[in-house]
Write a protein that holds these residues in place. Structure first.
Motif, PDB file in Angstrom:
ATOM      1  N   LEU A  45       0.086   4.835  -1.979  1.00  0.00           N
ATOM      2  CA  LEU A  45      -1.213   4.817  -2.665  1.00  0.00           C
ATOM      3  C   LEU A  45      -2.173   5.848  -2.086  1.00  0.00           C
ATOM      4  O   LEU A  45      -2.135   6.160  -0.905  1.00  0.00           O
ATOM      5  N   THR A  46      -3.069   6.317  -2.937  1.00  0.00           N
ATOM      6  CA  THR A  46      -4.169   7.165  -2.491  1.00  0.00           C
ATOM      7  C   THR A  46      -5.297   6.271  -2.000  1.00  0.00           C
ATOM      8  O   THR A  46      -5.304   5.051  -2.250  1.00  0.00           O
ATOM      9  N   ASP A  47      -6.267   6.868  -1.330  1.00  0.00           N
ATOM     10  CA  ASP A  47      -7.442   6.107  -0.906  1.00  0.00           C
ATOM     11  C   ASP A  47      -8.157   5.507  -2.109  1.00  0.00           C
ATOM     12  O   ASP A  47      -8.608   4.358  -2.068  1.00  0.00           O
ATOM     13  N   GLU A  48      -8.239   6.269  -3.182  1.00  0.00           N
ATOM     14  CA  GLU A  48      -8.911   5.779  -4.383  1.00  0.00           C
ATOM     15  C   GLU A  48      -8.189   4.550  -4.952  1.00  0.00           C
ATOM     16  O   GLU A  48      -8.829   3.561  -5.317  1.00  0.00           O
ATOM     17  N   GLN A  49      -6.868   4.603  -5.009  1.00  0.00           N
ATOM     18  CA  GLN A  49      -6.112   3.452  -5.504  1.00  0.00           C
ATOM     19  C   GLN A  49      -6.273   2.256  -4.570  1.00  0.00           C
ATOM     20  O   GLN A  49      -6.403   1.122  -5.033  1.00  0.00           O
ATOM     21  N   ALA A  50      -6.259   2.496  -3.262  1.00  0.00           N
ATOM     22  CA  ALA A  50      -6.404   1.399  -2.294  1.00  0.00           C
ATOM     23  C   ALA A  50      -7.768   0.737  -2.384  1.00  0.00           C
ATOM     24  O   ALA A  50      -7.918  -0.431  -2.031  1.00  0.00           O
ATOM     25  N   ALA A  51      -8.765   1.472  -2.869  1.00  0.00           N
ATOM     26  CA  ALA A  51     -10.117   0.930  -3.008  1.00  0.00           C
ATOM     27  C   ALA A  51     -10.360   0.323  -4.392  1.00  0.00           C
ATOM     28  O   ALA A  51     -11.421  -0.268  -4.634  1.00  0.00           O
ATOM     29  N   THR A  52      -9.401   0.429  -5.281  1.00  0.00           N
ATOM     30  CA  THR A  52      -9.549  -0.036  -6.661  1.00  0.00           C
ATOM     31  C   THR A  52      -9.554  -1.554  -6.756  1.00  0.00           C
ATOM     32  O   THR A  52      -8.672  -2.224  -6.213  1.00  0.00           O
ATOM     33  N   THR A  61       0.815  -1.226   0.000  1.00  0.00           N
ATOM     34  CA  THR A  61       0.000   0.000   0.000  1.00  0.00           C
ATOM     35  C   THR A  61       0.845   1.270   0.000  1.00  0.00           C
ATOM     36  O   THR A  61       0.282   2.372  -0.059  1.00  0.00           O
ATOM     37  N   ASP A  62       2.170   1.138   0.052  1.00  0.00           N
ATOM     38  CA  ASP A  62       3.038   2.319   0.129  1.00  0.00           C
ATOM     39  C   ASP A  62       2.775   3.287  -1.023  1.00  0.00           C
ATOM     40  O   ASP A  62       2.798   2.892  -2.198  1.00  0.00           O
TER      41      ASP A  62
END
Length: 168
Positions: free
Chosen positions: A33-40, A30-31
């Motif tokens: 990453l944005t919240d949006e990327q983490a939720a992708t 997760t290093d």
């Protein structure tokens, strides 16, 4: 041998260090990453990186409740079986990682005090052998396997998002 020494040498240390290593692999995916990327959801599965962090946190917390108090303690709080694999509105990656770290610290502390040979009967569930028991040692081995498996899933998801690879 003091509790501090138990966490730095021997079987207990090996178990804790291995669990920490695999938590680190998962966290590393997760290093940056944005919240949006983490939720992708970047693959055909329902999995996302934030959801995997949330799931591993929930699993570790529940199994450590089991290690302390058995099946009744493990099932004391309801689980959102579908929602635990995705980030829902209002959740942030930082918040999920904070909870992941909090639960990890609690587990590490408990593992310094629990007798690895203490056993509890498993909950009644179709995926467990009826009447079987697991020791605290077996619980920790299960947590290591669970965390390692999901770290591998997370590595694939991360590579699909932006090409970054954490494990190879």
């Amino acid at each position: 041998m003091t509790m501090s020494e138990q966490l730095t040498t021997g079987e207990r240390a090996d178990l804790v260090q291995t669990l920490r290593r695999h938590r680190g692999f998962l966290r590393q995916t997760t290093d940056g990453l944005t919240d949006e990327q983490a939720a992708t959801r970047s693959t055909a599965s329902e999995l996302c990186l934030g959801g995997l962090i949330k799931h591993v946190t929930t699993v570790e917390q529940r199994w450590m409740r089991f290690a302390v108090g058995g099946a009744e303690a493990m099932n004391a709080e309801p689980v959102d079986w579908l929602g635990q694999f995705r980030m829902v509105e209002g959740e942030t990656l930082a918040g999920l990682l904070g909870e992941f770290d909090r639960v990890a610290a609690e587990t590490d502390e408990l593992l310094g005090t629990l007798d690895l040979d203490t056993a509890h009967r498993l909950p009644d569930a179709p995926w467990f052998e009826p009447g079987a028991s697991w020791t605290v040692r077996r619980v920790v081995l299960h947590l290591i396997a669970e965390t390692a498996q999901h770290a591998g899933h997370a590595d694939i998801i991360r590579e699909t998002i932006d090409g970054a690879r954490t494990m190879g």
